[in-house]
Write an enzyme that holds these catalytic residues in place. Structure first.
Site, PDB file in Angstrom:
ATOM      1  N   ARG A  96      94.481  86.018  87.108  1.00 31.14           N
ATOM      2  CA  ARG A  96      94.532  84.905  86.153  1.00 31.14           C
ATOM      3  C   ARG A  96      93.155  84.296  85.921  1.00 31.14           C
ATOM      4  NH1 ARG A  96     100.285  82.039  86.585  1.00 31.14           N
ATOM      5  NH2 ARG A  96     101.466  83.884  87.162  1.00 31.14           N
ATOM      6  N   SER A 134     122.852  80.131  91.352  1.00 35.69           N
ATOM      7  CA  SER A 134     121.590  79.909  90.664  1.00 35.69           C
ATOM      8  C   SER A 134     121.408  80.952  89.556  1.00 35.69           C
ATOM      9  CB  SER A 134     120.470  80.012  91.710  1.00 35.69           C
ATOM     10  OG  SER A 134     119.206  79.890  91.128  1.00 35.69           O
ATOM     11  N   SER A 185     112.298  78.673  79.534  1.00 37.50           N
ATOM     12  CA  SER A 185     110.966  78.433  78.986  1.00 37.50           C
ATOM     13  C   SER A 185     110.275  79.669  78.447  1.00 37.50           C
ATOM     14  CB  SER A 185     110.088  77.804  80.059  1.00 37.50           C
ATOM     15  OG  SER A 185     109.927  78.710  81.130  1.00 37.50           O
ATOM     16  N   LYS A 238     105.597  67.502  79.808  1.00 32.83           N
ATOM     17  CA  LYS A 238     105.649  68.414  78.668  1.00 32.83           C
ATOM     18  C   LYS A 238     105.803  67.570  77.402  1.00 32.83           C
ATOM     19  CE  LYS A 238     106.317  72.203  81.753  1.00 32.83           C
ATOM     20  NZ  LYS A 238     107.163  73.087  82.539  1.00 32.83           N
TER      21      LYS A 238
HETATM   22  C1  LIG Z   1     107.135  73.294  84.038  1.00 31.28           C
HETATM   23  C2  LIG Z   1     108.491  73.426  84.652  1.00 31.28           C
HETATM   24  C3  LIG Z   1     108.850  72.664  85.770  1.00 31.28           C
HETATM   25  C4  LIG Z   1     107.866  71.850  86.514  1.00 31.28           C
HETATM   26  O1  LIG Z   1     107.500  70.711  85.823  1.00 31.28           O
HETATM   27  P1  LIG Z   1     106.045  70.077  86.097  1.00 31.28           P
HETATM   28  O2  LIG Z   1     106.204  68.649  85.743  1.00 31.28           O
HETATM   29  O3  LIG Z   1     105.076  70.826  85.254  1.00 31.28           O
HETATM   30  O4  LIG Z   1     105.754  70.278  87.559  1.00 31.28           O
HETATM   31  C5  LIG Z   1     110.173  72.683  86.190  1.00 31.28           C
HETATM   32  N1  LIG Z   1     111.099  73.461  85.570  1.00 31.28           N
HETATM   33  C6  LIG Z   1     110.772  74.246  84.534  1.00 31.28           C
HETATM   34  C7  LIG Z   1     111.819  75.074  83.895  1.00 31.28           C
HETATM   35  C8  LIG Z   1     109.455  74.278  84.061  1.00 31.28           C
HETATM   36  O5  LIG Z   1     109.122  75.095  83.070  1.00 31.28           O
END
Ligand SMILES: *Cc1c(COP(=O)(O)O)cnc(C)c1O
Length: 431
Positions: free
Chosen positions: A21, A136, A188, A247
């Site tokens: 990376r 899960s 995601s 996000k």
């Molecule tokens: C990014 C992410 C997290 C973690 O969230 P952060 O606030 O960035 O630590 C948890 N679950 C999913 C599905 C994510 O994509």
């Protein structure tokens, strides 16, 4: 013992697999989202970011920035302690009330990240339930997998969004055994959506608790930005809703919302909550302002959905292999780590377009991709520029064009085609 060479070999293995990376050295330009400065070899260039998780640009929203700077002026920059020892600044109390209201729950608890919130909440809940079994989804995020692992509970992985498989596993358990179903709303990397209501129906039928990660949905779906469960009017069917402030809300931190007694239990027992310094008051104030704004305003959500629809349509029309996605996430299939990195490098070097390659273990091998996230600030001109740049790069790297897809045939490596689970190995998935 030559310790250094062991680490050097671990890194060499990543290079050999073409999945070492490299982080782009960026400086976001407040007020000019999605533009940023990119530094490399003493050179500074302006580029366009197409892969940010600041999905709505709230990280640069004037009211949010003002909330943060005002709070920092009034209260300083650090929290000053753990939640228990002088770190519970009033903005955190306000933020937790705002979050409980957002998800229609009795209470909320804020963590330093979404990752920590999943790890701490899932492990604490499952440890608390005697002989708990966790069900899960196979595409769950690394942070949920860590929570499951840390709980020590027995776990079953159900095929991604597969209700029949989930029911088979539930049915095989004793009715009185405690069960926790852990899943996400928006996944995601593929941008698909869980059948939340049907999963809640199964949970009722077999007496299971439900834990839903709405990280990629909060702020963006539902009339007040409460996520897919709000949009589908099923928030009250889910026991625990988890989200991030980092996000669509544009700041930092994670949280869970649930009944008062579940939140009190996590607050009282989770080491990842107890033994770490609280989120600073300025960040809490900014997050609250962002949530409040998105509860009342639909214009960001509408502009984002418009940009997403146009991006998907334009890329598809150009014959680029856009993977099927029901959401704001626009994955374009490459299918090979080396070419994925090449395409990403060419986009940045020659077109000033930044899209990070997504390789294994974040996605299964063979489904390496460019993950594009259009925001309200990606206008038509930027979208047209993206299509031209991607088309040129596709030619140069020798990647196949898809042609018009009927949408019925899953692309290779996707979950619908039976792709593998994301697995938590080092380096960790996600991000
Ligand atoms: C990014 C992410 C997290 C973690 O969230 P952060 O606030 O960035 O630590 C948890 N679950 C999913 C599905 C994510 O994509």
């Amino acid at each position: 013992m030559d310790y250094q060479s062991i680490f050097a070999e671990a890194i060499a293995a990543l290079h050999a697999e073409k999945r070492y990376r490299v982080f782009a050295d960026l400086e976001r330009i407040a007020g000019r989202y999605p533009y940023a400065l990119w530094r490399q070899d003493g050179d500074t260039r302006e580029i366009v970011v197409w892969c940010s998780n600041d999905y709505l640009g709230m990280g640069q929203h004037d009211a949010v920035v003002t909330a943060m700077t005002d709070a920092a002026r009034r209260m300083g920059v650090g929290a000053g302690g753990t939640r228990n020892i002088s770190g519970t600044n009033h903005p955190l109390v306000d933020l937790e009330a705002e979050l409980a209201d957002l998800h229609g729950k009795e209470a909320a608890l804020v963590f330093t990240s979404g990752f920590v919130s999943n790890e701490a909440a899932i492990s604490t809940i499952a440890k608390m339930l005697p002989d708990c079994v966790i069900l899960s989804d196979e595409l769950n995020h690394a942070s949920m997998i860590e929570g499951v692992r840390r709980s020590g509970a027995q776990k079953f992985i159900f095929r991604h969004n597969d209700l029949d498989h989930l029911e088979d596993i539930l049915k095989a358990q004793s009715m009185v055994r405690p069960k926790l179903i852990a899943f996400e709303s928006v996944y995601s990397m593929d941008g698909d959506v869980a059948p939340i209501e049907q999963i809640a129906d199964l949970a009722d039928k077999y007496g299971a608790m439900t834990y839903l990660d709405e990280v990629h949905a909060v702020g963006m779906y539902g009339p007040r930005g409460g996520g897919i469960a709000e949009r589908d009017q099923v928030m009250d069917r889910i026991d625990v809703i988890e989200g991030t402030l980092a996000k669509a809300f544009g700041t930092l931190g994670g949280y869970v919302t649930a009944s008062q007694v579940i939140i009190d239990t996590i607050r009282s027992y989770a080491p990842g909550f107890i033994f770490t310094t609280a989120l600073p008051p300025a960040i809490a104030s900014a997050a609250t302002r962002s949530i409040q704004h998105l509860k009342a305003s639909n214009s960001e959500r509408e502009a984002q959905q418009r940009a997403v629809a146009r991006t998907k349509a334009s890329l598809t029309a150009a014959g680029l292999p856009v993977m099927p996605s029901e959401t704001h996430i626009v994955p374009v299939l490459v299918g090979n780590a080396d070419q994925c990195k090449q395409a990403s490098d060419l986009l940045l070097q020659d077109h000033g377009i930044y899209i990070q390659p997504i390789n294994y273990p974040t996605v299964p091998r063979g489904s390496e991709r460019l993950r594009i996230t259009p925001t309200p600030f990606h206008n038509d001109e930027l979208i047209d520029g993206l299509v031209l740049a991607l088309t040129e790069v596709w030619d140069r790297v020798g990647l196949p064009f898809a042609g018009a897809s009927d949408g019925d045939t899953p692309l290779p490596g996707t979950a619908a085609a039976g792709g593998n689970a994301r697995v938590a190995v080092f380096p960790p998935a996600g991000g």
